[in-house]
Design a protein around this motif. Structure first.
Motif, PDB file in Angstrom:
ATOM      1  N   UNK A 128      43.569  24.205  72.292  1.00 54.28           N
ATOM      2  CA  UNK A 128      42.220  24.717  72.484  1.00 54.28           C
ATOM      3  C   UNK A 128      41.966  25.868  71.522  1.00 54.28           C
ATOM      4  N   UNK A 129      40.691  26.066  71.180  1.00 54.90           N
ATOM      5  CA  UNK A 129      40.319  27.165  70.294  1.00 54.90           C
ATOM      6  C   UNK A 129      39.123  27.913  70.878  1.00 54.90           C
ATOM      7  N   UNK A 130      39.295  29.210  71.074  1.00 52.45           N
ATOM      8  CA  UNK A 130      38.193  30.097  71.425  1.00 52.45           C
ATOM      9  C   UNK A 130      37.956  30.974  70.203  1.00 52.45           C
ATOM     10  N   UNK A 131      36.713  31.039  69.739  1.00 50.28           N
ATOM     11  CA  UNK A 131      36.444  31.718  68.474  1.00 50.28           C
ATOM     12  C   UNK A 131      35.474  32.871  68.678  1.00 50.28           C
ATOM     13  N   UNK A 132      35.612  33.870  67.824  1.00 46.61           N
ATOM     14  CA  UNK A 132      34.640  34.959  67.767  1.00 46.61           C
ATOM     15  C   UNK A 132      33.417  34.481  66.994  1.00 46.61           C
ATOM     16  N   UNK A 133      32.294  35.137  67.234  1.00 44.28           N
ATOM     17  CA  UNK A 133      31.068  34.701  66.569  1.00 44.28           C
ATOM     18  C   UNK A 133      31.061  34.986  65.074  1.00 44.28           C
ATOM     19  N   UNK A 134      32.103  35.687  64.571  1.00 46.46           N
ATOM     20  CA  UNK A 134      32.200  35.931  63.125  1.00 46.46           C
ATOM     21  C   UNK A 134      33.199  34.995  62.449  1.00 46.46           C
ATOM     22  N   UNK A 135      33.668  33.967  63.164  1.00 46.98           N
ATOM     23  CA  UNK A 135      34.718  33.104  62.616  1.00 46.98           C
ATOM     24  C   UNK A 135      34.218  32.334  61.399  1.00 46.98           C
ATOM     25  N   UNK A 136      35.140  32.124  60.449  1.00 40.82           N
ATOM     26  CA  UNK A 136      34.850  31.308  59.266  1.00 40.82           C
ATOM     27  C   UNK A 136      36.076  30.452  58.965  1.00 40.82           C
ATOM     28  N   UNK A 137      35.998  29.185  59.363  1.00 43.86           N
ATOM     29  CA  UNK A 137      37.047  28.221  59.043  1.00 43.86           C
ATOM     30  C   UNK A 137      36.790  27.646  57.650  1.00 43.86           C
ATOM     31  N   UNK A 138      37.863  27.407  56.902  1.00 49.41           N
ATOM     32  CA  UNK A 138      37.729  26.706  55.624  1.00 49.41           C
ATOM     33  C   UNK A 138      39.064  26.076  55.266  1.00 49.41           C
TER      34      UNK A 138
END
Length: 263
Positions: free
Chosen positions: A139-149
């Motif tokens: 599972x992944x919980x992310x912050x609203x500033x996350x940037x996946x690449x």
């Protein structure tokens, strides 16, 4: 997260255990938690050191970035101190190269074990190897500033740290190809809408949100959760009829266990 004596604290990885919850923390925020072979071995060791009491493993990182990916020293002729450079590896035999990459992958494989549920708490940049480490978790919980690449393709490489299988499973082949081929950023809203992330929260609420999710997971009976996770993980490889059979067998085990009836 609570401050506990570390079970492991080396090479940018710290493992702490609080009875049923283990926390693996990336601890090199000055380098945006850039990754190296030593860090990958430490991740492998963390998995090996998990006590049998652990039911939930939280993966988190110190600083503003989860992980900016592979330390660029890997691409220099010198490489890392005490490690063969990637250039040296490329000059070795096929067998040696394959074995080395397989060793690197071990730090990314244990997160999906059937006896635990793993949660990645991801903030800021999660690039390349960082993206793949987040993908290694259930599972992944992310912050609203996350940037996946996923930047490997733009560097002339491929994602090889076990990230391609979960990425395709989460977002589908076409979107996975587009993400990898372009190397573009995937931000919080898209991550949630495509299934890449389970939940997005403000950055200052990330640890609390993960703690709440862990508490809900711990409320479920352990054996039932293990059986459910195993069923779901195998569903893509089974036909519809095979999955029906697997469901019946799993439920029979649960009913017998609840009734106190032996095999």
């Amino acid at each position: 997260m609570a401050s506990l004596d570390p079970v492991l604290d080396k090479d940018g990885v710290r493992l702490t255990v609080d009875e049923t919850i283990a926390t693996v923390t990336l601890t090199n925020p000055a380098k945006r938690n850039a990754q190296s072979p030593a860090l990958w071995r430490a991740l492998t060791e963390a998995g090996q050191l998990l006590p049998g009491t652990v039911r939930v493993v939280v993966l988190r990182a110190e600083g503003k970035s989860f992980s900016a990916g592979l330390d660029r020293r890997a691409f220099t002729p010198e490489g890392f101190d005490g490690e063969p450079s990637f250039i040296d590896l490329a000059r070795g035999s096929d067998t040696e190269l394959d074995a080395t990459i397989a060793e690197y992958q071990e730090g990314f494989t244990w997160w999906r074990r059937s006896d635990i549920v793993s949660i990645a708490a991801v903030q800021g940049h999660a690039i390349g190897a960082g993206f793949q480490l987040a993908l290694a978790c259930d599972l992944r919980v992310v912050a609203d500033d996350v940037q996946f690449a996923m930047r490997e393709t733009s560097l002339g490489l491929v994602p090889d740290l076990t990230g391609t299988h979960p990425l395709v499973g989460l977002v589908g082949y076409a979107r996975a190809l587009e993400i990898c081929a372009t190397g573009r950023f995937v931000q919080a809203e898209e991550a949630v809408s495509t299934g890449l992330a389970n939940l997005a929260v403000p950055a200052d609420q990330l640890d609390d949100a993960v703690r709440d999710l862990a508490s809900v997971l711990l409320a479920a009976p352990r054996d039932a959760l293990i059986e459910t996770k195993t069923l779901l993980r195998g569903a893509q490889e089974r036909t519809y009829e095979e999955q029906r059979v697997a469901e019946r067998a799993a439920q029979a085990r649960r009913l017998r266990d609840l009734a106190g009836v032996g095999d």
